[in-house]
Write a protein that holds these residues in place. Structure first.
Motif, PDB file in Angstrom:
ATOM      1  N   VAL A  22       7.284  10.747   8.613  1.00 53.46           N
ATOM      2  CA  VAL A  22       6.467   9.853   7.785  1.00 53.46           C
ATOM      3  C   VAL A  22       5.548  10.660   6.870  1.00 53.46           C
ATOM      4  O   VAL A  22       5.420  10.359   5.674  1.00 53.46           O
ATOM      5  N   LEU A  23       4.937  11.713   7.403  1.00 53.38           N
ATOM      6  CA  LEU A  23       4.058  12.552   6.576  1.00 53.38           C
ATOM      7  C   LEU A  23       4.849  13.283   5.492  1.00 53.38           C
ATOM      8  O   LEU A  23       4.375  13.437   4.360  1.00 53.38           O
ATOM      9  N   ASP A  24       6.046  13.742   5.830  1.00 47.48           N
ATOM     10  CA  ASP A  24       6.895  14.392   4.819  1.00 47.48           C
ATOM     11  C   ASP A  24       7.184  13.441   3.668  1.00 47.48           C
ATOM     12  O   ASP A  24       7.063  13.808   2.489  1.00 47.48           O
ATOM     13  N   LYS A  25       7.594  12.229   4.003  1.00 49.90           N
ATOM     14  CA  LYS A  25       8.020  11.273   2.988  1.00 49.90           C
ATOM     15  C   LYS A  25       6.853  10.732   2.169  1.00 49.90           C
ATOM     16  O   LYS A  25       6.966  10.525   0.961  1.00 49.90           O
ATOM     17  N   ILE A  26       5.717  10.509   2.831  1.00 50.64           N
ATOM     18  CA  ILE A  26       4.579   9.928   2.119  1.00 50.64           C
ATOM     19  C   ILE A  26       4.022  10.910   1.095  1.00 50.64           C
ATOM     20  O   ILE A  26       3.457  10.519   0.067  1.00 50.64           O
ATOM     21  N   GLY A  27       4.204  12.191   1.362  1.00 47.23           N
ATOM     22  CA  GLY A  27       3.722  13.208   0.430  1.00 47.23           C
ATOM     23  C   GLY A  27       4.354  13.082  -0.948  1.00 47.23           C
ATOM     24  O   GLY A  27       3.741  13.427  -1.962  1.00 47.23           O
ATOM     25  N   ASP A  28       5.595  12.580  -1.000  1.00 44.74           N
ATOM     26  CA  ASP A  28       6.282  12.425  -2.284  1.00 44.74           C
ATOM     27  C   ASP A  28       5.669  11.319  -3.141  1.00 44.74           C
ATOM     28  O   ASP A  28       5.921  11.257  -4.346  1.00 44.74           O
ATOM     29  N   LEU A  29       4.886  10.439  -2.522  1.00 40.51           N
ATOM     30  CA  LEU A  29       4.324   9.295  -3.245  1.00 40.51           C
ATOM     31  C   LEU A  29       2.929   9.559  -3.790  1.00 40.51           C
ATOM     32  O   LEU A  29       2.426   8.778  -4.609  1.00 40.51           O
ATOM     33  N   ILE A  30       2.300  10.613  -3.317  1.00 38.70           N
ATOM     34  CA  ILE A  30       0.885  10.810  -3.646  1.00 38.70           C
ATOM     35  C   ILE A  30       0.721  11.359  -5.062  1.00 38.70           C
ATOM     36  O   ILE A  30       1.135  12.482  -5.373  1.00 38.70           O
ATOM     37  N   LYS A  31       0.146  10.528  -5.913  1.00 36.71           N
ATOM     38  CA  LYS A  31      -0.111  10.898  -7.309  1.00 36.71           C
ATOM     39  C   LYS A  31      -1.163   9.952  -7.866  1.00 36.71           C
ATOM     40  O   LYS A  31      -1.552   8.969  -7.212  1.00 36.71           O
ATOM     41  N   GLU A  32      -1.608  10.229  -9.067  1.00 39.07           N
ATOM     42  CA  GLU A  32      -2.602   9.365  -9.717  1.00 39.07           C
ATOM     43  C   GLU A  32      -2.095   7.926  -9.823  1.00 39.07           C
ATOM     44  O   GLU A  32      -0.906   7.686 -10.011  1.00 39.07           O
ATOM     45  N   GLU A  33      -3.016   6.984  -9.697  1.00 37.01           N
ATOM     46  CA  GLU A  33      -2.787   5.541  -9.846  1.00 37.01           C
ATOM     47  C   GLU A  33      -2.148   4.877  -8.622  1.00 37.01           C
ATOM     48  O   GLU A  33      -2.084   3.650  -8.554  1.00 37.01           O
ATOM     49  N   VAL A  34      -1.677   5.658  -7.658  1.00 34.78           N
ATOM     50  CA  VAL A  34      -1.159   5.055  -6.427  1.00 34.78           C
ATOM     51  C   VAL A  34      -2.339   4.626  -5.568  1.00 34.78           C
ATOM     52  O   VAL A  34      -3.324   5.356  -5.441  1.00 34.78           O
ATOM     53  N   THR A  35      -2.255   3.443  -4.958  1.00 39.81           N
ATOM     54  CA  THR A  35      -3.344   2.979  -4.094  1.00 39.81           C
ATOM     55  C   THR A  35      -3.078   3.394  -2.647  1.00 39.81           C
ATOM     56  O   THR A  35      -1.923   3.587  -2.242  1.00 39.81           O
ATOM     57  N   THR A  36      -4.154   3.485  -1.884  1.00 44.55           N
ATOM     58  CA  THR A  36      -3.984   3.831  -0.475  1.00 44.55           C
ATOM     59  C   THR A  36      -3.322   2.672   0.285  1.00 44.55           C
ATOM     60  O   THR A  36      -2.666   2.896   1.309  1.00 44.55           O
TER      61      THR A  36
END
Length: 288
Positions: free
Chosen positions: A64-78
């Motif tokens: 889950v941590l591996d995959k979620i890292g690909d989503l982290i960028k500006e404008e993404v909400t928590t």
């Protein structure tokens, strides 16, 4: 309670005879207790099958941590990060442990910038320069695996990048102290020494914890300690090491939501975490 004999099945539930399982360790524990040492209670020494259960749960957490890292960028909400992690955890056959734990409303913790831990996902958008800790715990077949990582959004300051780097180093130096007959104090001493050498403070209010059949078990793992102090480490102990490293004061305060802990001076905080097991020769990271 009838005293267990050498040829009885071991108390730990491994299915092995006592003489081939925990007899030697129990004799050693008795000797240590007679010397006044603080030894772990039997219920936190896991057998091979139990450790494998934690290993499988921890593997899901790492995915889950591996995959979620690909989503982290500006404008993404928590909240978007939370929803992704929740869905993926279920797809992998596990349950997100934070959801409804003592009333926590979300499936992961998202701690941004000055948030030390237990940040609640919301509609806040990530922005350039943020640093964020994602904390994931999965339950699989009744076993728990817990880990967290730091992520940097865009072009963070050199100060923020250094804090994230040193926080990871603090985890690593703490892990390197883990071996049979070391103590919990050895872990905290190494972490605090490294953090202070780099000009940072270690949070006292929160620490690592035993984990296995429950989210939080004995022992409490303090990230500030003295060499040789505290509980002795023995093979089969499973716990987290998760130092929270602050740019300024080590002091924290909890916001009105009852969960979100922030630095008292609003300066940055960073944290990395692994679930580990003490082995015959050292330790194994279960949340790789």
């Amino acid at each position: 309670m009838k005293e267990i004999s050498r040829n009885d099945l071991c108390w730990c539930g491994s299915g092995k005879k006592y003489k081939r399982c925990h007899l030697e360790m129990d004799e050693l524990i008795d000797q240590l207790e007679k010397k006044g040492e603080l030894v772990p209670p039997k219920n936190i020494i896991l057998n091979e099958n139990e450790i494998e259960g934690v290993r499988k749960a921890s593997h899901i957490t790492a995915i889950v941590l591996d995959k979620i890292g690909d989503l982290i960028k500006e404008e993404v909400t928590t909240n978007e990060l939370n929803d992704f992690a929740h869905k993926l955890t279920l797809e992998l056959g596990a349950i997100p442990a934070p959801l409804n734990y003592m009333g926590f409303p979300k499936s992961i913790c998202t701690s941004i910038n000055e948030v030390v831990c237990h940040g609640i996902p919301e509609n806040r958008k990530l922005k350039d320069g943020d640093i964020i800790n994602i904390d994931v715990t999965s339950i699989y077949n009744g076993y728990y695996g817990d880990a967290s990582r730091m992520f940097i959004v865009g072009n963070a300051s050199e100060e923020a990048r250094k804090l994230v780097k040193v926080a990871k180093e603090c985890l690593e130096v703490g892990l390197n102290e883990i071996k049979p007959f070391a103590t919990l104090g050895d872990i905290g001493f190494a972490i605090n020494k490294h953090a202070r050498k780099e000009g940072y403070q270690v949070v006292r209010e929160y620490g690592g914890h035993g984990i296995g059949h429950k989210f939080h078990e004995e022992p409490f793992v303090d990230h500030v300690g003295n060499k040789g102090d505290g509980m002795i480490l023995l093979p089969g102990m499973v716990f987290t090491v998760e130092p929270m490293i602050n740019q300024g004061t080590f002091r924290c305060k909890v916001l009105k939501d009852g969960w979100t802990a922030v630095t008292a001076d609003k300066k940055l905080s960073a944290q990395w975490e692994h679930t580990v097991v003490v082995t015959e020769n050292g330790y194994e990271i279960l949340t790789k």
